[in-house]
Design a protein around this motif. Sequence first.
Motif, PDB file in Angstrom:
ATOM      1  N   LEU A 295     -12.718  -7.154 -45.195  1.00 64.92           N
ATOM      2  CA  LEU A 295     -11.208  -7.560 -44.688  1.00 64.92           C
ATOM      3  C   LEU A 295     -11.435  -8.887 -44.107  1.00 64.92           C
ATOM      4  N   SER A 296     -12.340  -9.440 -43.549  1.00 70.32           N
ATOM      5  CA  SER A 296     -12.368 -11.116 -42.876  1.00 70.32           C
ATOM      6  C   SER A 296     -12.443 -11.734 -43.960  1.00 70.32           C
ATOM      7  N   ILE A 297     -13.496 -11.751 -44.800  1.00 68.55           N
ATOM      8  CA  ILE A 297     -13.769 -12.455 -45.771  1.00 68.55           C
ATOM      9  C   ILE A 297     -12.411 -12.573 -46.844  1.00 68.55           C
ATOM     10  N   MET A 298     -11.995 -11.301 -47.025  1.00 71.95           N
ATOM     11  CA  MET A 298     -10.782 -11.518 -48.229  1.00 71.95           C
ATOM     12  C   MET A 298      -9.596 -12.260 -47.483  1.00 71.95           C
ATOM     13  N   ALA A 299      -9.493 -11.951 -46.057  1.00 66.96           N
ATOM     14  CA  ALA A 299      -8.314 -12.659 -45.462  1.00 66.96           C
ATOM     15  C   ALA A 299      -8.521 -14.171 -45.493  1.00 66.96           C
ATOM     16  N   MET A 300      -9.673 -14.537 -45.479  1.00 63.31           N
ATOM     17  CA  MET A 300      -9.850 -15.978 -45.458  1.00 63.31           C
ATOM     18  C   MET A 300      -9.716 -16.585 -46.963  1.00 63.31           C
ATOM     19  N   VAL A 301      -9.836 -15.700 -47.922  1.00 63.22           N
ATOM     20  CA  VAL A 301      -9.611 -16.238 -49.310  1.00 63.22           C
ATOM     21  C   VAL A 301      -8.252 -16.308 -49.202  1.00 63.22           C
ATOM     22  N   GLY A 302      -7.570 -15.318 -48.999  1.00 66.23           N
ATOM     23  CA  GLY A 302      -5.932 -15.318 -49.008  1.00 66.23           C
ATOM     24  C   GLY A 302      -5.079 -16.412 -48.360  1.00 66.23           C
ATOM     25  N   LEU A 303      -5.718 -16.814 -47.188  1.00 64.27           N
ATOM     26  CA  LEU A 303      -5.231 -18.233 -46.808  1.00 64.27           C
ATOM     27  C   LEU A 303      -4.824 -19.152 -47.729  1.00 64.27           C
ATOM     28  N   PHE A 304      -5.547 -19.080 -48.748  1.00 62.02           N
ATOM     29  CA  PHE A 304      -5.596 -20.476 -49.565  1.00 62.02           C
ATOM     30  C   PHE A 304      -4.752 -20.156 -51.050  1.00 62.02           C
ATOM     31  N   VAL A 305      -4.325 -18.872 -51.037  1.00 61.28           N
ATOM     32  CA  VAL A 305      -3.412 -18.322 -52.111  1.00 61.28           C
ATOM     33  C   VAL A 305      -2.074 -18.665 -52.082  1.00 61.28           C
ATOM     34  N   PRO A 306      -1.422 -19.416 -53.010  1.00 63.11           N
ATOM     35  CA  PRO A 306      -0.294 -19.904 -52.927  1.00 63.11           C
ATOM     36  C   PRO A 306       0.795 -18.910 -53.289  1.00 63.11           C
ATOM     37  N   HIS A 316       1.156 -17.278 -42.173  1.00 55.85           N
ATOM     38  CA  HIS A 316       0.637 -18.470 -41.441  1.00 55.85           C
ATOM     39  C   HIS A 316       1.126 -18.853 -40.197  1.00 55.85           C
ATOM     40  N   TRP A 317       2.519 -18.912 -40.126  1.00 53.32           N
ATOM     41  CA  TRP A 317       2.917 -19.195 -39.021  1.00 53.32           C
ATOM     42  C   TRP A 317       2.494 -17.977 -37.813  1.00 53.32           C
ATOM     43  N   TRP A 318       2.519 -16.815 -38.227  1.00 60.86           N
ATOM     44  CA  TRP A 318       2.324 -15.700 -37.242  1.00 60.86           C
ATOM     45  C   TRP A 318       0.906 -15.821 -36.945  1.00 60.86           C
ATOM     46  N   LEU A 319      -0.167 -16.213 -37.759  1.00 57.05           N
ATOM     47  CA  LEU A 319      -1.557 -16.335 -37.516  1.00 57.05           C
ATOM     48  C   LEU A 319      -1.626 -17.589 -36.485  1.00 57.05           C
ATOM     49  N   ALA A 320      -0.832 -18.656 -36.750  1.00 58.14           N
ATOM     50  CA  ALA A 320      -1.028 -19.768 -35.724  1.00 58.14           C
ATOM     51  C   ALA A 320      -0.891 -19.340 -34.489  1.00 58.14           C
ATOM     52  N   ALA A 321       0.221 -18.857 -34.153  1.00 60.61           N
ATOM     53  CA  ALA A 321       0.908 -18.213 -32.957  1.00 60.61           C
ATOM     54  C   ALA A 321      -0.153 -17.267 -32.424  1.00 60.61           C
ATOM     55  N   MET A 322      -0.966 -16.427 -33.035  1.00 62.69           N
ATOM     56  CA  MET A 322      -1.901 -15.635 -32.557  1.00 62.69           C
ATOM     57  C   MET A 322      -3.045 -16.473 -32.129  1.00 62.69           C
ATOM     58  N   PRO A 344      -2.558  -6.747 -39.096  1.00 63.14           N
ATOM     59  CA  PRO A 344      -1.366  -7.059 -40.092  1.00 63.14           C
ATOM     60  C   PRO A 344      -1.449  -8.132 -40.795  1.00 63.14           C
ATOM     61  N   ILE A 345      -1.749  -9.271 -40.136  1.00 65.78           N
ATOM     62  CA  ILE A 345      -2.137 -10.810 -40.616  1.00 65.78           C
ATOM     63  C   ILE A 345      -2.952 -10.703 -41.396  1.00 65.78           C
ATOM     64  N   ALA A 346      -4.189 -10.284 -41.150  1.00 69.55           N
ATOM     65  CA  ALA A 346      -5.416 -10.359 -41.993  1.00 69.55           C
ATOM     66  C   ALA A 346      -5.313  -9.545 -43.111  1.00 69.55           C
ATOM     67  N   ALA A 347      -4.735  -8.305 -42.924  1.00 67.85           N
ATOM     68  CA  ALA A 347      -4.446  -7.375 -44.110  1.00 67.85           C
ATOM     69  C   ALA A 347      -3.571  -7.933 -45.167  1.00 67.85           C
ATOM     70  N   ALA A 348      -2.484  -8.857 -44.674  1.00 66.57           N
ATOM     71  CA  ALA A 348      -1.554  -9.467 -45.659  1.00 66.57           C
ATOM     72  C   ALA A 348      -2.366 -10.421 -46.348  1.00 66.57           C
ATOM     73  N   PHE A 349      -2.996 -11.542 -45.742  1.00 67.57           N
ATOM     74  CA  PHE A 349      -3.839 -12.200 -46.423  1.00 67.57           C
ATOM     75  C   PHE A 349      -4.819 -11.636 -47.378  1.00 67.57           C
TER      76      PHE A 349
END
Length: 509
Positions: A295-306, A316-322, A344-349
């Motif tokens: 999940l962590s690896i896939m979330a890192m990939v998802g960070l850069f998916v437009p 992204h804003w929710w992640l920055a706040a966390m 939920p943030i990581a799951a979404a990404f």
Amino acid sequence: MRRRPQKVFGTARRRYYETKLAITIWILAVAARLILIDQPYIDHWSWRQSDVAAIARNFSGRGFHFAYPQIDWAGDATGYVGTEFPILPFLAAICYKFGGIHEWIGRSQAVIFFAVSLPFFFLLVREVFGGDAAVWATVFFSFAPLSVFAGRSFMPDVPSLSLAIIGLYLFLRWVNNGRLLLFFLAAIAISLSLLIKITSIVIAAPLAYVVVGHLCQPRTLSGFTVKRPTIYGGIALFLLITLVPSAAWYWHAHQVAERFYPHHLFGAGGIRIENLSWYWNIARQTATSSLTPILSIMAMVGLFVPPRSKYPRLFHWWLAAMFLFVIIVGWGNRHRWYQLPLVPIAAAFAGAACAFIGSKIASSRVAVVTLSILLAGSFSLLACVYVRPLYQPSGGQLRDAGLELNRITAPDALIVAADMGDPTIFYYARRRGWHFIERDAIYAGTPSDSQQVTADLEQLRRRGGTHLVFTTNTFWWLDYYPEFAQHLAESAKLIQATAEYRIYRLRPE
């Protein structure tokens, strides 16, 4: 003219299958949280759950004084403490009156809140990343180890997060269509989320992003669904509904902590920035045992998916706040449930990453199915591996000692418990008492020498302590502090001893 109806039909059919998948995931996710739903509060988070459970039982047995939650480890004092808005233990106490005191009653609250919020999470991710991403995100959110374990624990964290997710989605819908009912439902959900757990304040970041993103969109011929003057007034009312109740309650909780011994406010002291190694340990634990490496690896990939939506950076804003929250509340984040909103943030990404990769290999159905099975299977396997240790009965000896104390002591007995600060003994003993050693009723850690532990015992004996209990975690005190052991032999009588605990009756002065 023929293509458009076919496209609409194809979209509707796709939505239908996505919804069916989401419902199937929902059923499996709830079922996973019902495993060991009646387990005693002896698992990895026993101490936090025992505190909440004690407050619930005290509501039921000592009067439903909602504004004055009571714990059991304040000795002969009333034990009123400042806590989060105690709606969860209060509801459990009401249920106790009808069905008796059972662990499943407290645990089921988290299951219910999670179950209600999961469809809203699915819809929220679909709004931002699309349907395929929403299905995968629902899988990850449902079965991440931290989510599963917290989702059946008698604690306020999952209910608070669930309400935050519901409120965020309803707020997004209100901004899009202006329906007044959605506005008030969103405000109430966020308000309750903050009342139940103030750390959910991080949800303000994605809420603010939605508002800013809406106001910054250029006007078109159709204009805004919610006109700017309307949204300005709406935000002011929203802040009033969400923040004023929390401000009033937490001010009251602070006053309770100031007035009553042990002068304790739950969560106080967590705001403290730590060193880099501290945060590295949190990051490592989150990336592995809380989320799983997949999940962590896939979330890192998802960070850069437009994402292709009106609000592409909501998560992204929710992640920055966390991220800021973990840094600022460094000491508080020693408890992994503080990182629960990262799930939920990581799951979404991660869902966005899966949808993106799937779109690149969509021409090969065999490849899509094979990779999907491998990903889901490996994630599920790792989730099981990482979540199992959290269920281990690490507090079993505390419960056994408590049950024995309940059997052999009078209801007004005051227990001195060498319990490493875990109140599970008091909860199952149904007795009040003190942690040993203590400072203003708060567990003060391992004694420095025999003089300190002897002085603390004598002080508590003078205050009415009738029994002293050790468990396997503290048996070594009797060897490491020989002068204290000698004093104990002279001032107390061993009345019960097993491989798990030793109970002494203290001689009165």
